[in-house]
Motif scaffolding. Sequence first.
Motif, PDB file in Angstrom:
ATOM      1  N   THR A  32       9.285 -13.457  16.240  1.00 22.54           N
ATOM      2  CA  THR A  32       8.216 -13.919  15.346  1.00 22.54           C
ATOM      3  C   THR A  32       7.397 -12.780  14.751  1.00 22.54           C
ATOM      4  N   SER A  33       7.311 -11.641  15.435  1.00 18.90           N
ATOM      5  CA  SER A  33       6.522 -10.525  14.894  1.00 18.90           C
ATOM      6  C   SER A  33       7.218  -9.843  13.717  1.00 18.90           C
ATOM      7  N   SER A  34       8.464 -10.231  13.417  1.00 20.68           N
ATOM      8  CA  SER A  34       9.162  -9.660  12.255  1.00 20.68           C
ATOM      9  C   SER A  34       8.440 -10.003  10.958  1.00 20.68           C
ATOM     10  N   PHE A  35       7.829 -11.204  10.912  1.00 24.33           N
ATOM     11  CA  PHE A  35       7.152 -11.613   9.674  1.00 24.33           C
ATOM     12  C   PHE A  35       5.934 -10.735   9.384  1.00 24.33           C
ATOM     13  N   SER A  36       5.137 -10.443  10.417  1.00 24.23           N
ATOM     14  CA  SER A  36       3.970  -9.582  10.203  1.00 24.23           C
ATOM     15  C   SER A  36       4.402  -8.151   9.906  1.00 24.23           C
ATOM     16  N   ARG A  37       5.516  -7.707  10.513  1.00 28.83           N
ATOM     17  CA  ARG A  37       6.027  -6.365  10.230  1.00 28.83           C
ATOM     18  C   ARG A  37       6.419  -6.250   8.761  1.00 28.83           C
ATOM     19  N   LEU A  38       7.119  -7.231   8.237  1.00 30.83           N
ATOM     20  CA  LEU A  38       7.506  -7.204   6.820  1.00 30.83           C
ATOM     21  C   LEU A  38       6.282  -7.282   5.917  1.00 30.83           C
ATOM     22  N   ARG A  39       5.293  -8.055   6.339  1.00 27.36           N
ATOM     23  CA  ARG A  39       4.058  -8.161   5.564  1.00 27.36           C
ATOM     24  C   ARG A  39       3.329  -6.817   5.543  1.00 27.36           C
ATOM     25  N   ASP A  40       3.341  -6.115   6.696  1.00 27.74           N
ATOM     26  CA  ASP A  40       2.650  -4.822   6.800  1.00 27.74           C
ATOM     27  C   ASP A  40       3.268  -3.759   5.898  1.00 27.74           C
ATOM     28  N   ILE A  41       4.604  -3.832   5.697  1.00 28.70           N
ATOM     29  CA  ILE A  41       5.214  -2.808   4.847  1.00 28.70           C
ATOM     30  C   ILE A  41       5.175  -3.193   3.371  1.00 28.70           C
ATOM     31  N   GLY A  42       4.568  -4.349   3.076  1.00 29.45           N
ATOM     32  CA  GLY A  42       4.306  -4.678   1.678  1.00 29.45           C
ATOM     33  C   GLY A  42       5.167  -5.756   1.073  1.00 29.45           C
ATOM     34  N   ILE A  43       5.877  -6.548   1.891  1.00 31.03           N
ATOM     35  CA  ILE A  43       6.711  -7.617   1.342  1.00 31.03           C
ATOM     36  C   ILE A  43       5.873  -8.883   1.207  1.00 31.03           C
ATOM     37  N   PRO A  44       5.801  -9.494   0.033  1.00 28.49           N
ATOM     38  CA  PRO A  44       5.000 -10.714  -0.147  1.00 28.49           C
ATOM     39  C   PRO A  44       5.497 -11.843   0.760  1.00 28.49           C
ATOM     40  N   ALA A  45       4.553 -12.611   1.284  1.00 27.60           N
ATOM     41  CA  ALA A  45       4.905 -13.694   2.199  1.00 27.60           C
ATOM     42  C   ALA A  45       5.828 -14.713   1.548  1.00 27.60           C
ATOM     43  N   TYR A  46       5.628 -14.980   0.250  1.00 25.25           N
ATOM     44  CA  TYR A  46       6.463 -15.986  -0.416  1.00 25.25           C
ATOM     45  C   TYR A  46       7.916 -15.548  -0.462  1.00 25.25           C
ATOM     46  N   LEU A  47       8.143 -14.217  -0.598  1.00 26.03           N
ATOM     47  CA  LEU A  47       9.507 -13.707  -0.670  1.00 26.03           C
ATOM     48  C   LEU A  47      10.196 -13.812   0.689  1.00 26.03           C
ATOM     49  N   THR A  48       9.466 -13.441   1.753  1.00 25.41           N
ATOM     50  CA  THR A  48      10.014 -13.562   3.109  1.00 25.41           C
ATOM     51  C   THR A  48      10.319 -15.017   3.434  1.00 25.41           C
ATOM     52  N   ALA A  49       9.362 -15.910   3.118  1.00 27.59           N
ATOM     53  CA  ALA A  49       9.523 -17.329   3.451  1.00 27.59           C
ATOM     54  C   ALA A  49      10.714 -17.946   2.733  1.00 27.59           C
ATOM     55  N   SER A  50      10.974 -17.520   1.529  1.00 28.03           N
ATOM     56  CA  SER A  50      12.029 -18.163   0.740  1.00 28.03           C
ATOM     57  C   SER A  50      13.416 -17.613   1.029  1.00 28.03           C
ATOM     58  N   THR A  51      13.496 -16.432   1.673  1.00 30.76           N
ATOM     59  CA  THR A  51      14.824 -15.817   1.880  1.00 30.76           C
ATOM     60  C   THR A  51      15.280 -15.800   3.334  1.00 30.76           C
TER      61      THR A  51
END
Length: 566
Positions: free
Chosen positions: A424-443
Amino acid sequence: MITDQLSEMMIRSGRVGSKELEKALEIQEESDRVLTDILIEEKLASSEDIALTFSELLNIPFLELDEDFHLDREEYDLIPESVARRYGLVPLKKEDGVSITIVMKNPLDMDAVDTVRSLTRFEIHKAVSTEERINAIIDKCYKEEAYVESSLQDIVDIETGDGIDADMGDVDQLRVHANDAPVVRYVNLLLMEAVRDGASDIHFEPGENSCSVRLRVDGALHPVTPPPKSLFPAIVTRIKILAEMDIAERRLPLDGRFKFKFSGRVVDVRVSSMPLVFGEKVVMRILDKESLVLDLGDIGFEGKNLKRFKEILAMPNGVVLLTGPTGSGKTTTLYSALGILKSPTKNVQTVEDPVEYLVDGVNQMPVRPKIGLNFAECLRHILRQDPDAVMIGEIRDAETAEIAMRASLTGHIVLSTLHTNDATSSFSRLRDIGIPAYLTASTMRLIIAQRLVRKICPNCKTEYKPDAGELEWVKPIFPDAGDWTYYHGKGCNQCRDIGVKGRRAIFEFLEVTPSIRELVHAEADDMTLRKQAIEGGMETLAENAFNRVRKGETTIGEAISVCQMD
């Protein structure tokens, strides 16, 4: 027929029951395997029972080959180690210069007898012992001596460059010493031992007055016999020559690579050197393709998780992430997934740093940072190559992550790794490096957190009672843990007396369901995501590890070590 006589004698002696023998014969009809191997593997009879029956049937000696037994140099020089291991035999002694006795696990193996006869030109007498005891003698005697002259003739077949800068005064002398017989023999023997023991790395470490050499086997470092400190610089130089590294440069870290042949197969070695106070430290990474587990079931996937993983890999798009620390088996799982994805009807591309194993049917591209070819640049070019599936060795920055996710949106299945402690901490890690939440959620489709635990050695596995402190780790998760049966390995010659042998993966398998996707889009924190995932049926790393303990596959100590990392 001799096999029928063996069966009858085993029943008469009470070493195997008629029902057990009938079961073994049924298996033999279906698989065409050797009957004695089936009896042992199916635990219908012990290897000692088989050996004693052979002894009585063929009227040959049964030898126990205890720990004090040792072959003399002139005895094991008669038969190469590869032959001894292939047929499960050791030469015992020469008799009057015309005959030798060989101790065999299967005295009916005429191919083995003919091979030894052709090698030695001697008349053959037989004795019998168990496979375990014969293997222990092979390990002990062939490994202890530097006998390996004949076996090592095919071990290194590498072209070394002559253009190494030798502007330092002692470089020429080092080059000469690096090719001395003791230095070459030591390096070759150590490479053989590392591959045979399944080591992933060899560490050469200089000290002030001595040096150390250690092999990493099943994730843990084990010391082996080091060379004299006086030979250490020549050994390091020998390794650098093989890896085509600059032997004159001892102030900067260097990298190289070479290949060698062992028992008919090619093994790749990555070399890294680093200057320390008392000399250069060298680490050799052993990349033995034959030791690579490419079956998801063998790695540790099972049941619904295995089924679902294969279903997700068959989807036309989406991102699959493997997470965990270095050395947790992520790369092995990725290569196993590639084995499922590759197909004559698919174009599978990878970007790796470096390419560790070559996979037939997969287009593998190494990154080259020195010329500006990083992960992101490689990905841009790969996406112009009409791929169906893309594997990225590691997501390290926002640019790589964003290209990968946008590639999944345009109809590609993308696999990669990320360094996080849990799924679950992968989502916050991706957010921290600058990936928009909508992009992570959709892919994102699936995130697997992974660790490796060592398996209990099957040869010395024994039941034991854990202490109260260990049980306190398990009971909050499994209240009935006090009623379980626990096992550990008491140590034997097959596991270096440490009680564990081999590793298997444990997982935290997080499928991105609509409820998880909604929370990711809303940028929920890790604890909220984790709570939702567990409510949705996710088995945590700790639960998966302790389930392995309950099944008798690993020790409670190994499972606790995973909980402490989690």
